[in-house]
Design a protein around this motif. Structure first.
Motif, PDB file in Angstrom:
ATOM      1  N   SER A   2      22.028  23.378  48.330  1.00 12.32           N
ATOM      2  CA  SER A   2      21.516  24.352  47.359  1.00 12.32           C
ATOM      3  C   SER A   2      22.565  25.438  47.107  1.00 12.32           C
ATOM      4  N   VAL A   3      22.543  25.977  45.907  1.00 13.17           N
ATOM      5  CA  VAL A   3      23.530  26.980  45.511  1.00 13.17           C
ATOM      6  C   VAL A   3      23.076  28.361  45.980  1.00 13.17           C
ATOM      7  N   ASN A   4      24.013  29.143  46.506  1.00 15.29           N
ATOM      8  CA  ASN A   4      23.727  30.497  46.958  1.00 15.29           C
ATOM      9  C   ASN A   4      23.320  31.379  45.763  1.00 15.29           C
ATOM     10  N   LYS A   5      22.077  31.816  45.759  1.00 14.36           N
ATOM     11  CA  LYS A   5      21.584  32.601  44.623  1.00 14.36           C
ATOM     12  C   LYS A   5      22.067  34.057  44.676  1.00 14.36           C
ATOM     13  N   ASN A   6      22.748  34.425  45.765  1.00 12.24           N
ATOM     14  CA  ASN A   6      23.287  35.789  45.856  1.00 12.24           C
ATOM     15  C   ASN A   6      24.702  35.903  45.308  1.00 12.24           C
ATOM     16  N   LEU A   7      25.187  34.841  44.688  1.00 13.44           N
ATOM     17  CA  LEU A   7      26.507  34.881  44.045  1.00 13.44           C
ATOM     18  C   LEU A   7      26.588  36.109  43.151  1.00 13.44           C
ATOM     19  N   LYS A   8      27.712  36.820  43.264  1.00 10.91           N
ATOM     20  CA  LYS A   8      27.885  37.975  42.362  1.00 10.91           C
ATOM     21  C   LYS A   8      28.527  37.465  41.078  1.00 10.91           C
ATOM     22  N   GLY A  29      16.950  31.554  36.662  1.00 13.10           N
ATOM     23  CA  GLY A  29      17.511  30.592  37.618  1.00 13.10           C
ATOM     24  C   GLY A  29      17.643  31.174  39.017  1.00 13.10           C
ATOM     25  N   GLY A  30      17.192  32.422  39.198  1.00  7.83           N
ATOM     26  CA  GLY A  30      17.203  33.031  40.529  1.00  7.83           C
ATOM     27  C   GLY A  30      18.457  33.832  40.827  1.00  7.83           C
ATOM     28  N   PHE A  31      19.364  33.983  39.829  1.00  5.90           N
ATOM     29  CA  PHE A  31      20.588  34.755  40.042  1.00  5.90           C
ATOM     30  C   PHE A  31      20.367  36.191  39.557  1.00  5.90           C
ATOM     31  N   GLU A  32      20.337  37.140  40.495  1.00  4.99           N
ATOM     32  CA  GLU A  32      20.060  38.520  40.094  1.00  4.99           C
ATOM     33  C   GLU A  32      21.176  39.489  40.457  1.00  4.99           C
ATOM     34  N   ASN A  33      22.200  38.975  41.156  1.00  6.17           N
ATOM     35  CA  ASN A  33      23.328  39.825  41.547  1.00  6.17           C
ATOM     36  C   ASN A  33      24.385  39.754  40.435  1.00  6.17           C
ATOM     37  N   VAL A  34      24.183  40.602  39.412  1.00  8.93           N
ATOM     38  CA  VAL A  34      24.964  40.475  38.186  1.00  8.93           C
ATOM     39  C   VAL A  34      25.639  41.799  37.820  1.00  8.93           C
ATOM     40  N   VAL A  35      26.901  41.741  37.431  1.00  8.84           N
ATOM     41  CA  VAL A  35      27.590  42.918  36.883  1.00  8.84           C
ATOM     42  C   VAL A  35      28.096  42.554  35.490  1.00  8.84           C
ATOM     43  N   LYS A  45      39.882  44.693  34.944  1.00  8.18           N
ATOM     44  CA  LYS A  45      39.897  45.926  35.733  1.00  8.18           C
ATOM     45  C   LYS A  45      38.835  45.850  36.839  1.00  8.18           C
ATOM     46  N   MET A  46      37.667  45.345  36.478  1.00 13.66           N
ATOM     47  CA  MET A  46      36.571  45.234  37.432  1.00 13.66           C
ATOM     48  C   MET A  46      36.912  44.229  38.540  1.00 13.66           C
ATOM     49  N   LEU A  47      37.546  43.124  38.137  1.00 16.45           N
ATOM     50  CA  LEU A  47      37.903  42.077  39.109  1.00 16.45           C
ATOM     51  C   LEU A  47      38.921  42.578  40.131  1.00 16.45           C
ATOM     52  N   LYS A  48      39.725  43.568  39.722  1.00 12.89           N
ATOM     53  CA  LYS A  48      40.747  44.120  40.618  1.00 12.89           C
ATOM     54  C   LYS A  48      40.133  45.111  41.614  1.00 12.89           C
ATOM     55  N   SER A  49      38.941  45.634  41.242  1.00 13.09           N
ATOM     56  CA  SER A  49      38.378  46.696  42.079  1.00 13.09           C
ATOM     57  C   SER A  49      37.154  46.269  42.890  1.00 13.09           C
ATOM     58  N   GLN A  50      36.582  45.121  42.570  1.00 14.80           N
ATOM     59  CA  GLN A  50      35.424  44.666  43.352  1.00 14.80           C
ATOM     60  C   GLN A  50      35.379  43.148  43.429  1.00 14.80           C
ATOM     61  N   GLN A  51      34.713  42.684  44.481  1.00 10.38           N
ATOM     62  CA  GLN A  51      34.653  41.241  44.668  1.00 10.38           C
ATOM     63  C   GLN A  51      33.590  40.621  43.754  1.00 10.38           C
ATOM     64  N   VAL A  52      33.991  39.582  43.037  1.00  8.18           N
ATOM     65  CA  VAL A  52      33.073  38.845  42.164  1.00  8.18           C
ATOM     66  C   VAL A  52      33.200  37.368  42.537  1.00  8.18           C
ATOM     67  N   ASP A  53      32.084  36.635  42.475  1.00  9.76           N
ATOM     68  CA  ASP A  53      32.122  35.225  42.894  1.00  9.76           C
ATOM     69  C   ASP A  53      32.185  34.254  41.722  1.00  9.76           C
ATOM     70  N   PHE A  54      31.826  34.732  40.508  1.00  9.12           N
ATOM     71  CA  PHE A  54      31.680  33.795  39.398  1.00  9.12           C
ATOM     72  C   PHE A  54      31.818  34.586  38.090  1.00  9.12           C
ATOM     73  N   ILE A  55      32.548  34.032  37.131  1.00  7.14           N
ATOM     74  CA  ILE A  55      32.714  34.722  35.836  1.00  7.14           C
ATOM     75  C   ILE A  55      32.061  33.905  34.723  1.00  7.14           C
ATOM     76  N   ILE A  56      31.255  34.582  33.902  1.00  7.81           N
ATOM     77  CA  ILE A  56      30.715  33.974  32.687  1.00  7.81           C
ATOM     78  C   ILE A  56      31.239  34.808  31.529  1.00  7.81           C
ATOM     79  N   SER A  57      32.050  34.213  30.661  1.00 10.15           N
ATOM     80  CA  SER A  57      32.694  35.020  29.626  1.00 10.15           C
ATOM     81  C   SER A  57      32.531  34.435  28.225  1.00 10.15           C
TER      82      SER A  57
END
Lengths: 130, 156
Positions: A2-8, A29-35, A45-57
């Motif tokens: 199962s996929v970790n639903k806490n992915l940022k 889909g259960g993913f609520e850890n979103v920036v 800029k955000m990627l350089k300053s905080q950890q992110v697990d997945f990008i949707i662009s």
């Protein structure tokens, strides 16, 4: 597996409404850890300053397009392994080829449903874990 | 205007609204429009270039777009606010993308500009080619809207 639903997950789109729509679809889909970021430059800029697990662009954005963001991510040693899902209205063959060449993990053409979005995320995450 | 342009925009509109807003619009009979007056209260306009050029506008009545965007966002919106304007731009962008994908199969390679949004009673729509344009009228349970297209120069 199962996929970790806490992915940022970082949503990058110049349209605030579209960011809200994607956030709602992710929630289903259960993913609520979103920036969120409003364009490629703000995302980088955000990627350089905080950890992110997945990008949707999105693709078409002012300042820095989704394709340029993808290229910048893949050229950065610290970011290059990040899963990158392109969500765009651009379905022309040339666009898909350009995104694949730049190293996109997967590609969704708007319009799309929550099921399609969440299936793509799970597919990318599972392929990375395999 | 080449009649082959009509169906891709009609199909794209239905596909976008059905998928993103759970609204299934019914298309009426297309007709020619010779003036620049918008047929709705808020319009998204996008320029198209490439093997055909022109512009596409989607023009919504207030009741119709309020329901569409409320469905898209999962929250009720009661006035034509910033979210609505933003969403009209994005819907126009998505319809353009879906239509251009279908037009690609007919041999037209068309790219789109960034959409703009105009609101207000009796606002105008300025097509890149000046006009006249083709109107595809749509009905929904929440009110009507139109797709307003003016494209030419395909030469195929």
């Amino acid at each position: 597996m199962s996929v970790n639903k806490n992915l940022k997950i970082l949503i990058v789109d110049d349209f605030a409404t579209m960011r809200k729509v994607i956030r709602n679809l992710l929630k289903q889909g259960g993913f609520e850890n979103v920036v969120e970021a409003e364009d490629g430059a703000a995302a980088l800029k955000m990627l350089k300053s905080q950890q992110v697990d997945f990008i949707i662009s999105d693709w078409n954005m002012p300042n820095m397009s989704g394709l340029d963001l993808l290229k910048a991510v893949r050229a950065d040693d610290e970011l290059k392994a990040l899963p990158f899902l392109m969500v765009t209205a651009e379905a022309l063959k040339d666009n898909v080829v350009a995104a694949v060449k730049a190293g996109v993990s997967n590609y969704i053409v708007k319009p799309f449903t929550a099921e399609v979005l969440n299936e793509k995320i799970e597919k990318i995450v599972k392929s990375l874990a395999a | 205007m080449d009649v082959r342009f009509i169906n891709p925009f009609l199909n794209g509109t239905v596909q976008v609204l059905k998928t993103m807003a759970f609204v299934e619009p019914r298309a009426g009979k297309p007709f020619l429009k010779r003036d620049s007056l918008a047929r709705g209260d808020i319009s998204g306009i996008i320029g198209l270039t490439g093997s055909a050029r022109g512009s596409l506008a989607l023009s919504f009545t207030e009741s119709c777009i309020l329901k569409i965007v409320s469905n898209m966002l999962g929250e009720e919106i009661k006035t034509l606010n910033g979210d609505i304007k933003d969403a009209v731009g994005e819907i126009t962008n998505m319809v353009s993308g879906a239509a251009r994908k279908e037009l690609e199969t007919l041999g037209f390679n068309i790219t789109a500009a960034i959409p703009t949004v105009v609101a207000g009673k009796d606002h105008s729509i300025s097509h890149v080619l000046g006009g006249p344009s083709i109107i595809i009228p749509f009905e929904t349970p929440h009110g009507p809207f139109v797709v307003d297209i003016c494209i030419g120069g395909g030469g195929q």
